[in-house]
Design a protein around this motif. Structure first.
Motif, PDB file in Angstrom:
ATOM      1  N   LEU A   9       0.825  -1.219   0.000  1.00  0.00           N
ATOM      2  CA  LEU A   9       0.000   0.000   0.000  1.00  0.00           C
ATOM      3  C   LEU A   9       0.857   1.267   0.000  1.00  0.00           C
ATOM      4  O   LEU A   9       0.509   2.256  -0.622  1.00  0.00           O
ATOM      5  N   LEU A  10       1.966   1.206   0.718  1.00  0.00           N
ATOM      6  CA  LEU A  10       2.823   2.399   0.812  1.00  0.00           C
ATOM      7  C   LEU A  10       3.902   2.414  -0.289  1.00  0.00           C
ATOM      8  O   LEU A  10       4.785   3.265  -0.290  1.00  0.00           O
ATOM      9  N   GLN A  11       3.806   1.432  -1.165  1.00  0.00           N
ATOM     10  CA  GLN A  11       4.713   1.317  -2.322  1.00  0.00           C
ATOM     11  C   GLN A  11       6.184   1.189  -1.941  1.00  0.00           C
ATOM     12  O   GLN A  11       7.057   1.838  -2.528  1.00  0.00           O
ATOM     13  N   PHE A  12       6.428   0.341  -0.950  1.00  0.00           N
ATOM     14  CA  PHE A  12       7.802  -0.005  -0.611  1.00  0.00           C
ATOM     15  C   PHE A  12       8.044  -1.432  -1.108  1.00  0.00           C
ATOM     16  O   PHE A  12       7.143  -2.266  -0.993  1.00  0.00           O
ATOM     17  N   PRO A  13       9.252  -1.726  -1.601  1.00  0.00           N
ATOM     18  CA  PRO A  13       9.510  -3.109  -2.022  1.00  0.00           C
ATOM     19  C   PRO A  13       9.516  -4.061  -0.818  1.00  0.00           C
ATOM     20  O   PRO A  13       9.825  -3.632   0.303  1.00  0.00           O
ATOM     21  N   ARG A  14       9.159  -5.320  -1.058  1.00  0.00           N
ATOM     22  CA  ARG A  14       9.180  -6.300   0.049  1.00  0.00           C
ATOM     23  C   ARG A  14      10.600  -6.808   0.271  1.00  0.00           C
ATOM     24  O   ARG A  14      11.231  -7.257  -0.676  1.00  0.00           O
ATOM     25  N   PRO A  15      11.072  -6.772   1.531  1.00  0.00           N
ATOM     26  CA  PRO A  15      12.412  -7.333   1.811  1.00  0.00           C
ATOM     27  C   PRO A  15      12.381  -8.868   1.854  1.00  0.00           C
ATOM     28  O   PRO A  15      11.314  -9.457   1.825  1.00  0.00           O
ATOM     29  N   ILE A  16      13.563  -9.461   1.944  1.00  0.00           N
ATOM     30  CA  ILE A  16      13.689 -10.907   2.179  1.00  0.00           C
ATOM     31  C   ILE A  16      13.581 -11.131   3.687  1.00  0.00           C
ATOM     32  O   ILE A  16      14.144 -10.347   4.457  1.00  0.00           O
ATOM     33  N   TYR A  17      12.902 -12.193   4.115  1.00  0.00           N
ATOM     34  CA  TYR A  17      12.742 -12.442   5.553  1.00  0.00           C
ATOM     35  C   TYR A  17      13.437 -13.736   5.992  1.00  0.00           C
ATOM     36  O   TYR A  17      13.360 -14.744   5.287  1.00  0.00           O
ATOM     37  N   HIS A  18      14.066 -13.671   7.152  1.00  0.00           N
ATOM     38  CA  HIS A  18      14.505 -14.888   7.849  1.00  0.00           C
ATOM     39  C   HIS A  18      13.981 -14.798   9.274  1.00  0.00           C
ATOM     40  O   HIS A  18      14.251 -13.803   9.954  1.00  0.00           O
ATOM     41  N   HIS A  19      13.242 -15.815   9.701  1.00  0.00           N
ATOM     42  CA  HIS A  19      12.758 -15.848  11.094  1.00  0.00           C
ATOM     43  C   HIS A  19      13.513 -16.959  11.810  1.00  0.00           C
ATOM     44  O   HIS A  19      13.493 -18.105  11.362  1.00  0.00           O
ATOM     45  N   HIS A  20      14.197 -16.605  12.877  1.00  0.00           N
ATOM     46  CA  HIS A  20      15.083 -17.573  13.513  1.00  0.00           C
ATOM     47  C   HIS A  20      14.498 -18.161  14.802  1.00  0.00           C
ATOM     48  O   HIS A  20      13.545 -17.621  15.362  1.00  0.00           O
ATOM     49  N   PHE A  21      15.135 -19.254  15.248  1.00  0.00           N
ATOM     50  CA  PHE A  21      14.700 -19.931  16.497  1.00  0.00           C
ATOM     51  C   PHE A  21      14.840 -18.974  17.685  1.00  0.00           C
ATOM     52  O   PHE A  21      15.578 -17.990  17.628  1.00  0.00           O
ATOM     53  N   LEU A  22      14.135 -19.309  18.770  1.00  0.00           N
ATOM     54  CA  LEU A  22      14.187 -18.475  19.973  1.00  0.00           C
ATOM     55  C   LEU A  22      14.891 -19.227  21.095  1.00  0.00           C
ATOM     56  O   LEU A  22      14.846 -20.459  21.144  1.00  0.00           O
TER      57      LEU A  22
END
Ligand code: GLU
Length: 312
Positions: free
Chosen positions: A218-231
């Protein structure tokens, strides 16, 4: 400027570490900071340290001050340091543009209201049910409205590049009951303005990815790459609370050299076979996401051996 330089600057990877300053730095914070640093520097990227201090009740100046000291102590560095409380005009402009698109509405439903209408999902989260979607803002617009604000938006179509489908949580809050801009809004605006290309953060934030993707579109920003790590979890399988005394940075630093702590964290991550002292730079060569453990880890701090004990 050299003609190709503008494109080149655009292509540089930018990562960010975005700790909330609502408690003292602890082992989990340092693990997350180290992973983020390795991901960004391993990709020759620029790193932003963003202190998320928008919560007027829970963020405290001494925790803001402590956070960068703790990360520096561990041997991490960054190129830009920002505090969200100091860049609020950005959020005003973004909210103004969402308002102009007719996407905002007031909603005073409390968590309890919601819990009485919607049943909890298996992971304990309660998606918003859209009850106030048809309400309108006062004639003076969003700034004249004293209620919390939500964004009217649709669940995005699944993205084939996503390795998993994170849950949809319904229309997100944009401005909270206490008047603070919401985490989702501030985070997406800051990432967009600083041209963040890679996001590395704890697995508990995975459900926020799709909402943030919608806001980015909606705000016209490109989507970054995501990494979600263990806790890192404490004994009762709770995420290490920021109040967890024995694993707070101020305690750990009394008995450990930063390289010893880095070595122990790298061992817990799966990057080292033994917890030998290393600096973050020493880990750059062996770092890859394939090498990082996936499941969460329950740990306790053993004073006698000055090490983390993995319980599970
Ligand atoms: N402030 C969040 C935390 O401390 C992280 C937000 C994010 O990385 O998007 O867990």
């Amino acid at each position: 400027m050299w003609p190709g330089l503008a494109n080149f600057v655009d292509m540089i990877e930018v990562g960010r570490f975005a700790p909330s300053t609502t408690g003292p730095a602890h082992a989990g914070t340092l693990l997350a900071g180290l992973l983020c640093w390795l991901d960004t520097r391993g990709n020759k990227g620029r790193l932003v340290l963003r202190l998320e201090d928008l919560d007027p009740h829970r963020s405290k100046p001494h925790w803001v001050a402590e956070m960068s000291k703790a990360l520096e102590w561990l041997g991490l560095d960054w190129d830009v340091l920002e505090r969200q409380s100091e860049v609020q005009q950005r959020y005003v402009s973004a909210v103004e543009s969402l308002f102009k698109e007719g996407l905002l509405y007031p909603c005073s439903c409390s968590r309890q209201d919601l819990a009485s209408r919607v049943s909890q999902r298996f992971d304990g989260l309660v998606p918003y049910d859209g009850k106030c979607r048809d309400r309108s803002l006062p004639p003076g617009g969003w700034e004249d409205c004293s209620e919390p604000l939500r964004l009217r938006c649709d669940e995005p179509a699944p993205d084939s590049s996503e390795p998993f489908k994170s849950p949809w949580m319904g229309d997100p809050l944009i401005r909270r009951r206490d008047g603070a801009f919401s985490y989702h809004l501030a985070s997406v605006v800051d990432d967009g303005i600083l041209r963040v290309t890679r996001i590395c953060r704890g697995r508990d934030l995975e459900p926020s990815m799709r909402i943030q993707n919608v806001l980015q579109d909606l705000l016209q920003f490109p989507r970054p790459i995501y990494h979600h790590h263990f806790l890192l979890l404490e004994g009762r399988e709770k995420k290490l609370a920021k109040i967890h005394g024995s694993m707070s940075w101020s305690e750990l630093r009394k008995s450990l050299h930063p390289d010893q702590l880095t070595g122990q964290l790298a061992y817990l991550m799966g990057l080292l076979k033994k917890p030998i002292p290393v600096s973050p730079v020493d880990l750059l060569e062996s770092f890859s996401w394939e090498a990082i453990r996936r499941p969460d880890l329950v740990v306790s701090w053993d004073r006698t051996s000055l090490s983390f004990i993995a319980i599970k």
